[in-house]
Design an enzyme around this catalytic site. Structure first.
Site, PDB file in Angstrom:
ATOM      1  N   LYS A 175       0.850  -1.199   0.000  1.00 16.00           N
ATOM      2  CA  LYS A 175       0.000   0.000   0.000  1.00 16.00           C
ATOM      3  C   LYS A 175       0.883   1.245   0.000  1.00 16.00           C
ATOM      4  O   LYS A 175       1.935   1.275   0.671  1.00 16.00           O
ATOM      5  CB  LYS A 175      -0.877  -0.030   1.252  1.00 16.00           C
ATOM      6  CG  LYS A 175      -1.933   1.067   1.366  1.00 16.00           C
ATOM      7  CD  LYS A 175      -2.812   0.808   2.603  1.00 16.00           C
ATOM      8  CE  LYS A 175      -3.878   1.901   2.750  1.00 16.00           C
ATOM      9  NZ  LYS A 175      -4.707   1.679   3.958  1.00 16.00           N
ATOM     10  N   SER A 225      -9.712   1.801   3.398  1.00 16.77           N
ATOM     11  CA  SER A 225      -8.876   2.594   2.533  1.00 16.77           C
ATOM     12  C   SER A 225      -7.872   1.773   1.727  1.00 16.77           C
ATOM     13  O   SER A 225      -7.267   2.300   0.793  1.00 16.77           O
ATOM     14  CB  SER A 225      -8.122   3.642   3.338  1.00 16.77           C
ATOM     15  OG  SER A 225      -7.289   3.016   4.270  1.00 16.77           O
ATOM     16  N   SER A 231      -9.825  -0.657   7.564  1.00 12.08           N
ATOM     17  CA  SER A 231      -9.297  -0.477   6.209  1.00 12.08           C
ATOM     18  C   SER A 231      -8.621  -1.675   5.577  1.00 12.08           C
ATOM     19  O   SER A 231      -8.253  -1.609   4.416  1.00 12.08           O
ATOM     20  CB  SER A 231      -8.314   0.697   6.198  1.00 12.08           C
ATOM     21  OG  SER A 231      -9.022   1.895   6.450  1.00 12.08           O
TER      22      SER A 231
END
Lengths: 479, 86, 481
Positions: free
Chosen positions: A72, A147, A171
């Site tokens: 990420k 997210s 998330s």
């Protein structure tokens, strides 16, 4: 060769048996990415050249030797862009590795690319990325969740063997549920946060996205442990997670919290969850209804603590030492205000303003301080519950993924969407989401198992048994 | 608030955020109603782990080049800002 | 109407450690710009702090030396404000649980400026109470050019102790004494080098005036840009009368920050104090709480050396030194340790003190690197005490010691300075003197006691000045009876 459909475990077997090489894997993935990512848009950047280089020199004797992993874009990787999907960090190149990045390298993994996310991890749909929108691989006009939407999508779409994401209020778990893969939020303090761009310091954790529970155990094994660079990472011993996979379900005590079940859950989700509870029961697990009485307070506590900490953590983005600096000429004050206004998206700005308000003078006691105290009550709820059960079972999300641009209109649903995941972060316990079915629209449904502090092994035990008895995990989107 | 947060907001944003601040107030009110008498009042919870401290040994630093590499403006290894008047 | 000044000082002291407060970068003054910087002290995204144990122990030691109470449960907090020298735009500091609370500084005579050491205020032994001492991180350093400023982050993250006093100080000289004493204690304890010119000790002054007898405080101004201890005195010597003048004419003091211009000798307005800055303090979530009662306080106690005051008392008591001698030797730790090493178990404490103070210090030796082994002074003192050489010869030896760093006994034998102590030899010389100076002998025996000096002189000449005059005197008197 369709190596891109394989798992860490199966690839490691083939690599060790010298049936394939790391380069084979990387090349196959790159082909898959080329074919599919224009639609999915999960990657912000693919490090093709670097990955092929790493593949050539991969050490197969290491636990993750030769396995390509995506990361990420809020986890620092030396020499690579680290944008957090924000304009304010566009072009920023990290001069250091996050601890987990170094750990992956030390385990022999290949770093394949950087995945899309909601800006600064604030959001639950990845729609708040300032660069691109990621699609749910199962239905391209639907959101992947957030997210860590990019990290979930690339695993679900077989564009990565596994990936790392971060979880502050759900998330990792929520996008895992919406994209039909396995997502784990470790216990707070299990994995080092050094090098993870901070959102809410007392809630953030890095965790793995994988296709199977077995892979999740393998990946957690590589990144768990105390870090001298990170004061909140605990010195609790790291057990052999793979060993817990062999343990049976029989005798496991599963708690069903009544506050998490009721009005607002999509009926297909409710049905899938009920079926899974029945399965556990049939396998000899003890099912008991429990109560987490302060659940209703979780939202207020979460928003106050998370926005307060976030507003402080994001104060460093000022255009002075790195990142976007406004071209407007002016004194330092002007530089700050304009750089931040230009660089941050609306969702981020909203949270900064709220967080600043929460901490402002005169309000500290009533807001932040009080919220931390109520948080203690939430912690106690879980501690008490875990006296009588080994895992807690809930839906991960009240509905399957919704369409891009649509928002939840039902306030009850929005409430539940938060409730299911944030209490786990507030209580600092661990939680895993695994596939447990599909909606009639062929969108994944996720099952959440919550474990007590540092009891990831128990989660793996229950999750692995369920997974292997069903074939949800074998299904992949048609792309 | 925007001033404190060093965030320049336009009129639209200001209006929107003012409304949302109202929402936070609702949260806070809800919290006031919860009984926290069983939670100890001390500023610090020392039932938590404490005293994980760092040994005073030098670790490698970044090079000056690394330090200024991401800076929007630098010169002679200093990070440059418009003149700061004290 | 009589007015009095009410002064409180906020002193920041950089703690002497290998590394910075929250990261492992080198804690060093004057390095090449931006070469002691890492993601943590630069405030890069994702970087996290870790607290320097040694800095905490030294802070506790400082607190103990200053008579503070040590807080058993402590923590760090975030203090928010935006400024280019703030890498994170919040400073990690301590808000409501500082490491040390209370304590005080006693103002001794010798801490005052030389020109007032005989004044009443210097003899009063006044105690300035402390409010608290806490630990935080220092900010970066800005260099100002014509159109722009350049920032060097080497200093960012340096461990910084903040020592806050009550408003107990009343005069510029007391402020001078307070700072001098504080500095001495810091250097003594190895806590800090506290060199104001290097920014290792910095001082902000809060000062107001009020009519004598009034209990309420007047409006205070804050003074900044004080770059030396004597500068603080000068600034107060200006500001106190300035405020008194304003107030006595019926005017009001504005709450403002004033900048001291040492060259011009005046304070000027820097900024008017607006409403208190909202620092939005909250506990630092990235750092665990710190319990000082689990070993840290014990470690700090072990670190504390004998303090100047105690040293002075011991020197006077055990070695018979005068107030002045003890004061001079106790002032600097290096010198005090040196003196202790020199004396050891010798009985010649005063003599050694004299050599060091009167003779050695006159050569302005580097206290950090004293070239003469302390034992040499003891050796010399023992030679004199044992009548091997006389005090005049000792001076000669000293000069040679300073130049060649040779041992006294070696110098004495090389120069052939050994006092003739051989009594038989001396008796023989005395007999010679008596035989050769009939007139002087006769004079002495007839009551002119001064006549013995001629005989003494004769013997001294024979011994090339290396006899102990007192011994010769005694032998002669005996023989002349």
């Amino acid at each position: 060769m369709s190596l891109h459909t394989e798992t860490i475990a199966s690839l490691r077997r083939k690599l060790t048996a010298k049936e394939i090489s790391p380069t084979d894997i990387v090349q196959d993935l790159l082909k898959r990415i080329e074919s599919v990512d224009p639609k999915v848009q999960g990657y912000l950047r693919v490090n093709a050249e670097a990955a092929l280089q790493q593949a050539k020199v991969a050490d197969l004797n290491r636990p993750l030797g030769g396995i390509p992993i995506a990361i990420k874009d809020n986890i620092n990787e030396k020499g690579e862009d680290c944008t957090c999907a924000s304009q304010i960090l566009k072009g920023y190149i990290a001069p250091y590795d996050a601890t987990v990045t170094a750990q992956l390298k030390a385990a022999g993994a290949i770093l394949l690319g950087r995945t899309n996310m909601d800006e600064f991890a604030m959001g639950s749909s990845t729609e708040h990325s300032s660069f691109q929108k990621t699609s749910n691989p199962w239905k391209l006009d639907h959101i992947p969740g957030g997210s860590s939407g990019g990290s979930a999508a690339v695993v679900a779409a077989n564009e990565a063997i596994a990936s790392l994401g971060s979880d502050t209020g759900g998330s990792i778990r929520q996008p895992a549920a919406l994209c039909g893969c396995v997502g784990l939020k470790p216990t707070y303090g299990r994995v080092s946060r050094y090098g993870l761009v901070a959102f809410a310091s007392s809630l953030d954790q890095i965790g793995p996205f994988t296709k199977t529970v077995e892979d999740s155990a393998l990946l957690l094994q590589a990144i768990a442990g105390h870090d001298v660079m990170e004061n909140t990472s605990r010195t609790v011993e790291v057990p052999d997670y793979s060993a817990s996979l062999k343990q049976p379900v029989k005798g496991l005590r599963i708690g069903i919290p009544k506050e998490y079940f009721g009005e607002g859950i999509d009926p297909e989700v409710a049905a899938a969850i009920k079926k899974s509870i029945d399965w556990f029961s049939a396998e000899g697990a003890e099912i008991k209804e429990i109560s987490l009485p302060h659940t209703h307070a979780a939202i207020a506590v979460y928003y106050i603590i998370a926005t307060a900490e976030a507003s402080a953590n994001l104060a460093r983005f000022d255009g002075v030492r790195y990142g976007h600096r406004t071209s407007t000429i002016g004194d330092p004050l002007t530089i700050y205000c304009k750089s931040r206004a230009e660089g941050f998206g609306p969702e981020v700005k909203r949270r900064i303003i709220l967080g600043t308000y929460v901490l402002s003078s005169g309000y500290y006691d009533a807001y932040y301080n009080r919220a931390q105290k109520v948080r203690q009550l939430l912690r106690r709820d879980f501690t008490n519950a875990f006296q009588g059960c080994d895992v807690i079972l809930t839906p991960t999300a009240p509905t399957p993924a919704f369409k891009v641009g649509e928002k939840m209109n039902d306030p009850l649903q929005m409430y539940l969407a938060d409730i299911f995941t944030i209490a786990v972060n507030l209580a600092e316990v661990c939680g895993i989401s695994i596939p447990c079915g599909f909606s009639s629209g062929k969108l994944p449904i996720g099952l959440q198992l919550i474990g007590s502090h540092f009891q990831e092994g128990t989660l793996f035990r229950a999750a692995h048994a369920y997974e292997q008895a069903h074939d949800w995990y074998k299904q992949r989107p048609l792309l | 608030m925007a001033g404190l947060a060093r965030l320049e907001l336009n009129a639209d944003e200001t209006e929107k955020f003012q409304k949302q601040l109202g929402n936070i107030l609702e949260f806070v009110e809800a919290l006031q109603k919860i009984d926290i008498s069983s939670v100890p009042d001390a500023a610090i919870d020392c039932s938590l782990t404490t005293n994980v401290l760092r040994v005073d040994e030098i670790r490698p630093s970044l090079t000056a080049e690394d330090v200024v590499r991401n800076a929007p403006k630098s010169s002679n290894n200093l990070i440059i800002m418009p003149k700061i008047v004290e | 109407m009589q007015y009095e000044a009410v002064i409180g000082l906020e002193v920041h002291v950089q703690v002497k450690t290998n590394t910075k407060m929250f990261c492992g970068c080198k804690n060093e003054y004057g390095g090449e710009v931006n070469t002691h910087v890492c993601p943590v002290c630069l405030g890069l995204p994702g970087a996290l702090p870790t607290a320097n144990e040694h800095a905490i122990v030294k802070t506790l030691a400082a607190g103990l030396m200053l008579g503070c109470d040590i807080t058993p449960h402590s923590k760090f907090d975030r203090k928010h404000y935006f400024y280019p020298d703030m890498p994170k735009n919040y400073q990690i500091t301590q808000y409501d649980c500082p490491f040390c609370v209370g304590g005080g500084v006693v103002l001794e005579k010798f801490a005052f400026p030389k020109d007032v050491q005989k004044d009443e205020q210097a003899l009063a032994q006044k105690k300035i109470r402390l409010i608290r001492i806490h630990l935080e991180e220092d900010v970066a350093k800005s260099f100002h050019f014509e159109e722009q400023s350049g920032i060097d982050f080497n200093r960012a993250g340096t461990p910084l102790m903040e020592i806050v006093s009550e408003a107990d100080i009343s005069t510029p000289e007391e402020a001078f004494a307070y700072l001098t004493t504080l500095r001495q204690i810091m250097v003594y304890g190895g806590i800090s080098d506290a060199d104001m010119e290097k920014g290792q000790m910095r001082c902000d002054v809060n000062i107001s005036v009020r009519p004598v007898g009034q209990i309420e405080f007047g409006t205070k101004t804050e003074l900044k840009n004080l770059n030396s201890i004597s500068g603080v005195r000068r600034a107060l010597q200006f500001e106190i009368p300035r405020q008194i003048e304003v107030v006595s004419k019926g005017g009001t003091i504005r709450q403002e920050t004033r900048r001291w211009d040492d060259a011009r000798g005046q304070t000027t307005v820097m900024r008017v104090k607006e409403n208190a800055h909202d620092y939005r303090y909250f506990p630092e979530p990235d750092l665990l709480p710190v319990r000082t009662d689990r070993g840290l306080k014990t470690e700090a106690e072990k670190m504390i050396p004998e303090l100047p005051r105690q040293k002075k008392e011991r020197f006077m008591r055990d070695f018979g030194l005068s107030d002045y001698q003890a004061e001079v030797l106790a002032q600097e730790r290096a010198l005090a340790d040196y003196y202790d090493d020199a004396v050891k178990s010798s009985t010649q404490g005063v003599l050694i003190a004299n050599y060091i103070i009167n003779d050695f210090l006159a050569t302005e030796p580097d206290l950090g690197n004293l070239p003469i082994p302390p034992s040499h002074f003891r050796e010399l003192a023992d030679l004199v005490g044992g009548n091997k050489i006389n005090s005049k010869q000792a001076k000669e030896v000293l000069l040679e010691m300073f130049e060649s760093h040779k041992q006294p006994t070696q110098i004495v034998s090389e120069k052939g300075l050994e006092q003739v102590t051989d009594t038989a030899q001396l008796e023989a010389f005395c007999d010679e003197a008596i035989a050769a100076n009939e007139k002087s002998v006769a004079d002495y025996k007839s009551g002119k006691t001064g006549a013995i000096n001629a005989l003494k002189g004769f013997v001294m000449k024979k011994t090339k000045g290396q006899a102990n005059p007192a011994v010769i005197d005694e032998i002669l008197r005996q023989k002349l009876q």
